[in-house]
Design a protein around this motif. Structure first.
Motif, PDB file in Angstrom:
ATOM      1  N   GLU A  52     -30.084   4.807 102.872  1.00  0.00           N
ATOM      2  CA  GLU A  52     -29.759   5.802 101.922  1.00  0.00           C
ATOM      3  C   GLU A  52     -30.402   7.302 102.213  1.00  0.00           C
ATOM      4  O   GLU A  52     -31.719   7.359 102.382  1.00  0.00           O
ATOM      5  CB  GLU A  52     -29.837   5.378 100.722  1.00  0.00           C
ATOM      6  N   SER A  53     -29.889   8.399 102.213  1.00  0.00           N
ATOM      7  CA  SER A  53     -30.345   9.766 102.251  1.00  0.00           C
ATOM      8  C   SER A  53     -30.994  10.021 100.916  1.00  0.00           C
ATOM      9  O   SER A  53     -30.919   9.285  99.725  1.00  0.00           O
ATOM     10  CB  SER A  53     -29.175  10.712 102.244  1.00  0.00           C
ATOM     11  N   TYR A  54     -31.865  11.082 100.979  1.00  0.00           N
ATOM     12  CA  TYR A  54     -32.524  11.317  99.549  1.00  0.00           C
ATOM     13  C   TYR A  54     -32.848  12.981  99.546  1.00  0.00           C
ATOM     14  O   TYR A  54     -33.083  13.840 100.538  1.00  0.00           O
ATOM     15  CB  TYR A  54     -33.873  10.829  99.608  1.00  0.00           C
ATOM     16  N   ARG A  55     -32.500  13.632  98.454  1.00  0.00           N
ATOM     17  CA  ARG A  55     -32.472  14.992  98.097  1.00  0.00           C
ATOM     18  C   ARG A  55     -33.282  15.362  96.941  1.00  0.00           C
ATOM     19  O   ARG A  55     -33.268  14.447  96.049  1.00  0.00           O
ATOM     20  CB  ARG A  55     -31.182  15.574  98.126  1.00  0.00           C
ATOM     21  N   THR A  56     -34.035  16.269  97.087  1.00  0.00           N
ATOM     22  CA  THR A  56     -34.863  16.858  95.940  1.00  0.00           C
ATOM     23  C   THR A  56     -35.099  18.109  95.885  1.00  0.00           C
ATOM     24  O   THR A  56     -35.265  18.900  97.045  1.00  0.00           O
ATOM     25  CB  THR A  56     -36.235  16.230  95.791  1.00  0.00           C
ATOM     26  N   MET A  97     -43.810  23.669 101.379  1.00  0.00           N
ATOM     27  CA  MET A  97     -42.540  23.414 101.389  1.00  0.00           C
ATOM     28  C   MET A  97     -41.924  23.016  99.951  1.00  0.00           C
ATOM     29  O   MET A  97     -42.847  22.273  99.096  1.00  0.00           O
ATOM     30  CB  MET A  97     -42.254  22.001 102.113  1.00  0.00           C
ATOM     31  N   ALA A  98     -40.881  22.963  99.587  1.00  0.00           N
ATOM     32  CA  ALA A  98     -40.199  22.745  98.243  1.00  0.00           C
ATOM     33  C   ALA A  98     -39.028  21.900  98.373  1.00  0.00           C
ATOM     34  O   ALA A  98     -39.156  20.698  98.685  1.00  0.00           O
ATOM     35  CB  ALA A  98     -39.942  23.924  97.472  1.00  0.00           C
ATOM     36  N   SER A  99     -38.027  22.357  98.590  1.00  0.00           N
ATOM     37  CA  SER A  99     -36.557  21.497  98.642  1.00  0.00           C
ATOM     38  C   SER A  99     -36.647  20.522  99.970  1.00  0.00           C
ATOM     39  O   SER A  99     -37.369  20.876 100.992  1.00  0.00           O
ATOM     40  CB  SER A  99     -35.340  22.319  98.753  1.00  0.00           C
ATOM     41  N   PHE A 100     -36.085  19.468  99.950  1.00  0.00           N
ATOM     42  CA  PHE A 100     -36.174  18.303 100.926  1.00  0.00           C
ATOM     43  C   PHE A 100     -34.832  17.642 101.083  1.00  0.00           C
ATOM     44  O   PHE A 100     -34.410  17.365 100.094  1.00  0.00           O
ATOM     45  CB  PHE A 100     -37.297  17.545 100.538  1.00  0.00           C
ATOM     46  N   LEU A 101     -34.489  17.081 102.177  1.00  0.00           N
ATOM     47  CA  LEU A 101     -33.279  16.335 102.560  1.00  0.00           C
ATOM     48  C   LEU A 101     -33.953  15.526 103.602  1.00  0.00           C
ATOM     49  O   LEU A 101     -34.258  15.918 104.595  1.00  0.00           O
ATOM     50  CB  LEU A 101     -32.247  17.134 103.084  1.00  0.00           C
ATOM     51  N   GLY A 102     -33.844  14.215 103.236  1.00  0.00           N
ATOM     52  CA  GLY A 102     -34.036  13.136 104.318  1.00  0.00           C
ATOM     53  C   GLY A 102     -32.710  12.194 104.686  1.00  0.00           C
ATOM     54  O   GLY A 102     -32.208  11.830 103.702  1.00  0.00           O
ATOM     55  N   VAL A 103     -32.593  12.097 105.861  1.00  0.00           N
ATOM     56  CA  VAL A 103     -31.378  11.437 106.235  1.00  0.00           C
ATOM     57  C   VAL A 103     -31.702  10.307 107.298  1.00  0.00           C
ATOM     58  O   VAL A 103     -32.341  10.858 108.456  1.00  0.00           O
ATOM     59  CB  VAL A 103     -30.288  12.131 106.718  1.00  0.00           C
ATOM     60  N   PRO A 104     -31.696   8.988 107.008  1.00  0.00           N
ATOM     61  CA  PRO A 104     -31.925   8.111 108.239  1.00  0.00           C
ATOM     62  C   PRO A 104     -31.131   8.085 109.282  1.00  0.00           C
ATOM     63  O   PRO A 104     -29.766   8.487 109.115  1.00  0.00           O
ATOM     64  CB  PRO A 104     -32.179   6.933 107.171  1.00  0.00           C
ATOM     65  N   ILE A 105     -31.440   7.788 110.378  1.00  0.00           N
ATOM     66  CA  ILE A 105     -30.636   7.771 111.763  1.00  0.00           C
ATOM     67  C   ILE A 105     -30.576   6.169 111.913  1.00  0.00           C
ATOM     68  O   ILE A 105     -31.631   5.361 112.294  1.00  0.00           O
ATOM     69  CB  ILE A 105     -31.200   8.375 113.008  1.00  0.00           C
ATOM     70  N   VAL A 106     -29.283   5.437 111.912  1.00  0.00           N
ATOM     71  CA  VAL A 106     -29.234   4.211 112.017  1.00  0.00           C
ATOM     72  C   VAL A 106     -28.501   3.730 113.322  1.00  0.00           C
ATOM     73  O   VAL A 106     -27.523   4.412 113.655  1.00  0.00           O
ATOM     74  CB  VAL A 106     -28.360   3.565 110.758  1.00  0.00           C
ATOM     75  N   ALA A 107     -28.908   2.631 113.908  1.00  0.00           N
ATOM     76  CA  ALA A 107     -28.265   2.113 115.216  1.00  0.00           C
ATOM     77  C   ALA A 107     -28.199   0.704 115.215  1.00  0.00           C
ATOM     78  O   ALA A 107     -29.585  -0.137 115.086  1.00  0.00           O
ATOM     79  CB  ALA A 107     -29.222   2.710 116.414  1.00  0.00           C
TER      80      ALA A 107
END
Length: 384
Positions: free
Chosen positions: A90-94, A114-124
């Motif tokens: 699952e992706s995550y934003r804050t 750094m402040a705002s953040f977006l994390g997105v997994p790479i799935v295979a």
């Protein structure tokens, strides 16, 4: 579809086509992370690939200069907020990374705030093989759901590109190994046989000159000695062109094979003691093997040693390698010697890169001991 989103999809399509032509894994990752940063207007972006042992095998950034990256020091570890992105699909934003409870609250002094953040997994194939990390949305206080969806659209293409590049590099490595094996066979089949011919010819000439002066016989004998030395050196070279498969056979087995070859090539007395429970340590075993290789070559070529003792102790926490000889010894700190024997510096650099400790103990007339200690657990480093 909105014009903005349509344009972004076209950018992804163009980027994917461009990335498909790349064959280097690092080049592919760099292009992907640049694309991700530009797609969502992030000031900084990174793509992390875990090594499965609590660290990143690769951590490719965009938005920072080489000098800024160098100033921050070692790669971050896969824990905290960075690690959590690798544990979920699952992706995550804050809006503020520092307010997240998984943020450790520590930055290297040279790390940009750094402040705002977006994390997105790479799935295979159902597993997380990497993750996008984007920070500091430009022109807005935080990343939007649309930003998240764009990176999620890019992520599967990134997984395919990474795998294709990895397979290409593996294919290239196999081609190099095959070429090295071919060269090793040719060296053995042609040059070794010719050198043996020189040795036999010198011995025959020595027999024919039995009634001649001793000086002539000495010269012919010297030819035979030189040829025999060349054979020994060549056997060693052939082995180095065809090293043992450490990944499949393990460090201990590779070291045993190397010692066996050196015994035959140099006629040296080399003892080997292996102790403990071996295990594969990616990126460590190969470097330890090279340190052992360099230590043994120094003892055989420079130390005039009559005996060399090699000991390798392995356990779950790490390993200890000791190579000791009874040779002529030297002064390790002597600058002139360092300039001639770059292998000493190379061993120290290898040890440092592994986070290990290398000790070189020697003095003129007292032999030499090389001791390498490597911890395979390591102290956890703060997240950044």
């Amino acid at each position: 579809m909105s014009e903005g989103r349509s344009g972004a999809v076209r950018e992804i399509s163009d980027a994917v086509l461009a990335i498909a032509g790349e064959r280097s894994v690092d080049t592919v990752l760099q292009r992907i992370v640049h694309t991700a940063r530009e797609l969502v207007g992030a000031r900084y972006a990174a793509l992390g690939v875990p090594d499965g042992e609590g660290n990143f095998a690769r951590f490719i950034t965009s938005g920072m200069t080489e000098e800024e990256i160098e100033a921050m020091g070692p790669l971050p570890r896969t824990h905290g907020l960075l690690g959590s992105t690798l544990e979920s699909q699952e992706s995550y934003r804050t809006a503020d990374i520092k307010r997240d409870p998984r943020f450790r609250g520590w930055w290297p002094s040279a790390h940009p705030q750094m402040a705002s953040f977006l994390g997105v997994p790479i799935v295979a194939r159902g597993s997380v093989v990497g993750a996008f990390y984007l920070t500091d949305k430009e022109g807005a206080p935080e990343f939007s759901l649309e930003d998240q969806e764009l990176i999620e659209l890019l992520a599967p293409h990134a997984a395919v590109a990474m795998e294709n590049a990895r397979l290409h590099e593996r294919s290239r490595e196999l081609s190099i190994v095959e070429e090295r094996n071919r060269l090793a066979r040719e060296l053995h089949d042609s040059l070794v046989q010719k050198l043996f011919g020189v040795v036999l010819a010198a011995r025959s000439a020595d027999t024919l000159l039995e009634r001649d002066s001793g000086a002539a016989r000495e010269q012919v004998a010297r030819v035979g000695e030189l040829a025999q030395e060349a054979v020994s050196e060549l056997r060693s070279l052939v082995f180095q062109l065809r090293p043992a498969e450490i990944e499949t056979e393990g460090l201990g087995a590779a070291l045993r094979k190397h010692v066996d070859v050196l015994r035959e090539a140099y006629g040296a007395e080399i003892s080997l003691e292996l102790k403990g429970a071996p295990r594969l340590r990616a990126g460590v075993d190969e470097e330890v093997f090279r340190v052992a290789q360099e230590s043994l070559q120094n003892a055989l070529r420079h130390a005039q040693a009559e005996r060399i003792d090699v000991r390798l102790d392995e356990d779950a926490g790490g390993l200890r390698l000791v190579v000791a000889d009874d040779g002529v010894g030297f002064e390790p700190a002597e600058p002139a010697l360092r300039s001639r024997r770059l292998g000493l510096t190379s061993m120290e650099e290898r040890a440092g890169a592994m986070g290990g400790r290398l000790a070189i103990r020697s003095s003129p007339g007292s032999g030499t001991t090389i001791e390498l200690e490597v911890s395979c657990d390591g102290d956890p480093r703060p997240d950044r």
